[in-house]
Design a protein around this motif. Structure first.
Motif, PDB file in Angstrom:
ATOM      1  N   TYR A  16      -8.770   4.133  -4.057  1.00  0.00           N
ATOM      2  CA  TYR A  16      -9.156   2.690  -4.261  1.00  0.00           C
ATOM      3  C   TYR A  16      -8.859   2.130  -5.493  1.00  0.00           C
ATOM      4  CZ  TYR A  16     -12.268   2.692  -0.059  1.00  0.00           C
ATOM      5  OH  TYR A  16     -12.583   2.957   1.411  1.00  0.00           O
ATOM      6  N   ASP A  17      -8.867   3.095  -6.322  1.00  0.00           N
ATOM      7  CA  ASP A  17      -8.280   2.297  -7.849  1.00  0.00           C
ATOM      8  C   ASP A  17      -6.855   1.943  -7.745  1.00  0.00           C
ATOM      9  OD1 ASP A  17      -8.772   1.759 -10.692  1.00  0.00           O
ATOM     10  OD2 ASP A  17      -7.474   3.572 -11.179  1.00  0.00           O
ATOM     11  N   ASP A  54      -5.877  -4.276  -6.499  1.00  0.00           N
ATOM     12  CA  ASP A  54      -5.407  -5.511  -6.188  1.00  0.00           C
ATOM     13  C   ASP A  54      -5.448  -5.991  -4.743  1.00  0.00           C
ATOM     14  OD1 ASP A  54      -4.795  -5.606  -9.122  1.00  0.00           O
ATOM     15  OD2 ASP A  54      -2.735  -5.083  -8.932  1.00  0.00           O
ATOM     16  N   GLU A  55      -5.074  -5.027  -4.002  1.00  0.00           N
ATOM     17  CA  GLU A  55      -4.875  -5.367  -2.665  1.00  0.00           C
ATOM     18  C   GLU A  55      -6.195  -5.610  -1.900  1.00  0.00           C
ATOM     19  OE1 GLU A  55      -1.114  -3.937  -4.174  1.00  0.00           O
ATOM     20  OE2 GLU A  55      -3.115  -2.944  -4.139  1.00  0.00           O
ATOM     21  N   LEU A  56      -7.104  -4.722  -2.523  1.00  0.00           N
ATOM     22  CA  LEU A  56      -8.438  -4.894  -1.992  1.00  0.00           C
ATOM     23  C   LEU A  56      -9.176  -6.128  -2.593  1.00  0.00           C
ATOM     24  CD1 LEU A  56      -9.503  -1.002  -2.585  1.00  0.00           C
ATOM     25  CD2 LEU A  56      -9.624  -2.409  -0.337  1.00  0.00           C
ATOM     26  N   ILE A 110       0.809  -1.159   0.023  1.00  0.00           N
ATOM     27  CA  ILE A 110      -0.009  -0.107   0.071  1.00  0.00           C
ATOM     28  C   ILE A 110       0.934   1.081  -0.128  1.00  0.00           C
ATOM     29  CG2 ILE A 110      -1.747   1.305   1.473  1.00  0.00           C
ATOM     30  CD1 ILE A 110      -2.847  -1.294   2.320  1.00  0.00           C
ATOM     31  N   HIS A 111       1.785   1.162   1.017  1.00  0.00           N
ATOM     32  CA  HIS A 111       2.832   2.511   0.866  1.00  0.00           C
ATOM     33  C   HIS A 111       3.461   2.712  -0.330  1.00  0.00           C
ATOM     34  CE1 HIS A 111       5.970   4.966   2.318  1.00  0.00           C
ATOM     35  NE2 HIS A 111       5.022   5.263   3.420  1.00  0.00           N
ATOM     36  N   PRO A 123      -6.381 -14.726   9.702  1.00  0.00           N
ATOM     37  CA  PRO A 123      -5.360 -15.019  10.583  1.00  0.00           C
ATOM     38  C   PRO A 123      -4.115 -14.240   9.953  1.00  0.00           C
ATOM     39  CG  PRO A 123      -6.551 -16.916  10.195  1.00  0.00           C
ATOM     40  CD  PRO A 123      -7.180 -16.088   9.328  1.00  0.00           C
ATOM     41  N   GLY A 124      -3.429 -13.705  10.755  1.00  0.00           N
ATOM     42  CA  GLY A 124      -2.224 -12.945  10.391  1.00  0.00           C
ATOM     43  C   GLY A 124      -2.535 -11.258  10.031  1.00  0.00           C
ATOM     44  N   GLY A 125      -3.507 -11.119  10.132  1.00  0.00           N
ATOM     45  CA  GLY A 125      -3.940  -9.607  10.022  1.00  0.00           C
ATOM     46  C   GLY A 125      -3.749  -9.044   8.563  1.00  0.00           C
ATOM     47  N   GLU A 126      -3.563  -7.860   8.439  1.00  0.00           N
ATOM     48  CA  GLU A 126      -3.268  -7.336   7.038  1.00  0.00           C
ATOM     49  C   GLU A 126      -4.712  -7.141   6.518  1.00  0.00           C
ATOM     50  OE1 GLU A 126       0.815  -6.124   6.048  1.00  0.00           O
ATOM     51  OE2 GLU A 126       0.779  -8.082   5.531  1.00  0.00           O
ATOM     52  N   THR A 127      -5.738  -6.920   7.106  1.00  0.00           N
ATOM     53  CA  THR A 127      -7.038  -6.948   6.473  1.00  0.00           C
ATOM     54  C   THR A 127      -7.728  -5.796   6.505  1.00  0.00           C
ATOM     55  OG1 THR A 127      -7.892  -7.959   8.472  1.00  0.00           O
ATOM     56  CG2 THR A 127      -7.488  -9.332   6.592  1.00  0.00           C
TER      57      THR A 127
END
Length: 90
Positions: free
Chosen positions: A65-66, A70-72, A7-8, A37-41
């Motif tokens: 958001y655009d 991919d991350e979303l 993200i950064h 599990p593991g977070g990052e959500t």
């Protein structure tokens, strides 16, 4: 690469922010919908960039958001976005 780092990196490359804060708030949402599990959500992002000048709040958020589509689609369940121009911070 961790999602926070992705993200950064993506927001830095696309928006050249003067300030960028990527806060992983997943621990606060453990056990809730979309948590994994593991977070990052669950993330809260603050971006201060001249790229937002002349854009509405909605257009700014759509841009972020655009950039992170991919991350979303992969893991990020919730993304809170605060977008400002440098003039709005001063």
């Amino acid at each position: 690469m961790r999602y926070a780092d992705r993200i950064h990196t993506k927001l830095t490359q696309a928006l050249a922010p003067v300030t960028l804060i990527v806060d992983d708030q997943s621990a606060a949402h453990a056990g809730h919908g979309g948590a994994a599990p593991g977070g990052e959500t669950h993330f809260e992002v603050t971006v201060v960039s001249a790229a937002f000048a002349g854009k509405s709040r909605v257009a700014r958020q759509r841009l972020v958001y655009d950039i992170l589509k991919d991350e979303l689609a992969e893991r990020v369940h919730a993304l809170s976005v605060k977008t400002l121009t440098p003039e709005e911070v001063a």
